[in-house]
Design an enzyme around this catalytic site. Structure first.
Site, mmCIF file in Angstrom:
data_model
loop_
_atom_site.group_PDB
_atom_site.id
_atom_site.type_symbol
_atom_site.label_atom_id
_atom_site.label_comp_id
_atom_site.label_asym_id
_atom_site.label_seq_id
_atom_site.Cartn_x
_atom_site.Cartn_y
_atom_site.Cartn_z
ATOM 1 N N GLY A 68 0.787 -1.229 0.000
ATOM 2 C CA GLY A 68 0.000 0.000 0.000
ATOM 3 C C GLY A 68 0.815 1.273 0.000
ATOM 4 O O GLY A 68 0.241 2.373 -0.015
ATOM 5 N N HIS A 99 -0.683 -8.417 -8.414
ATOM 6 C CA HIS A 99 0.526 -8.917 -7.775
ATOM 7 C C HIS A 99 0.992 -10.227 -8.413
ATOM 8 O O HIS A 99 0.194 -11.155 -8.564
ATOM 9 C CB HIS A 99 0.289 -9.120 -6.274
ATOM 10 C CG HIS A 99 -0.078 -7.857 -5.557
ATOM 11 N ND1 HIS A 99 -1.390 -7.490 -5.322
ATOM 12 C CD2 HIS A 99 0.698 -6.870 -5.065
ATOM 13 C CE1 HIS A 99 -1.408 -6.332 -4.687
ATOM 14 N NE2 HIS A 99 -0.148 -5.936 -4.531
#
Length: 229
Positions: A93, A207
């Site tokens: 993040g 990801h």
């Protein structure tokens, strides 16, 4: 008299032994252990640091850290017998602003190579490219100011055109502009060959899987290899 003599001799031996220990007398085993500890500390201090500073891509979100590309870099360095220690400074993040605010903590020791992987979350959140660029410049300035000899590698990033093509193009242009302005090495696109491929990414589509990280490692390694002694 013989009994008293033996008792006196015993106490003399105890006192001498106590004084020997108090004065720092070491057995061969203790000396060897001390030498081994000193050697280990010396070897540790001689290790050069490779600091990967980034977000969840660096951290290896969704997989074991050793299977993320920084861990694969460490494994390759070890296999080559290189005295390098890789530090994974990835935080899920993380934005460029967040990275700038936490950078000092990672600069307690001098990195031989500093790999900067930030900006992807900025792009996904629609942060102004000019703001992201300024943060990247500031991060590089901080590293250069404290450790002028550190080799800096910037990893380029691209984002889907969700924010519009103009924003996407402007975001992509940040990285070559920063690399040119600060004269640092640029990896054109960190996720080359991985981004957009469902087989190489987790279900979130963002990801990389373990296999995806193997490809990312293949992209990153030549740049690391060119900087090591």
């Amino acid at each position: 008299m013989k009994i008293h003599f033996r008792i006196a001799s015993f106490f003399t031996l105890v006192v001498v032994s106590f004084l020997f220990v108090s004065c720092g007398g070491n057995s061969p085993e203790t000396t060897n252990q001390t030498n081994s500890d000193s050697t280990a500390v010396s070897q540790k201090s001689e290790q050069k640091l490779v600091l990967f500073f980034g977000n969840s891509l660096t951290a290896g979100y969704g997989i074991d850290p050793e299977d993320a590309f920084p861990g694969l870099v460490q494994a390759r360095l070890d296999s080559l017998g290189k005295e390098f220690k890789v530090i994974n400074g990835g935080l899920s993040g993380e934005t460029t602003a967040g990275g700038l605010s936490r950078l000092d903590w990672f600069l307690e020791e001098e990195p031989y190579i500093f790999v900067l992987e930030l900006g992807g979350n900025d792009g996904l959140r629609g942060i102004l490219p000019s703001e992201s660029k300024n943060n990247l410049l500031a991060i590089i300035d901080k590293v250069k100011s404290k450790y002028p000899n550190t080799k800096i590698i910037l990893t380029g990033m691209q984002i889907p055109p969700n924010m519009g093509q103009e924003y996407t193009d402007e975001f992509k242009a940040i990285y070559p502009a920063v690399a040119a302005e600060k004269n640092v090495t640029l990896i054109p696109f960190l996720l080359e060959g991985v981004a957009g491929n469902p087989e190489l990414n987790l279900p979130d589509g963002i990801h990389p899987t373990e296999e995806g990280h193997q490809i990312v490692f293949g992209t990153v390694w030549p740049f690391i290899e060119s900087e090591i002694d």
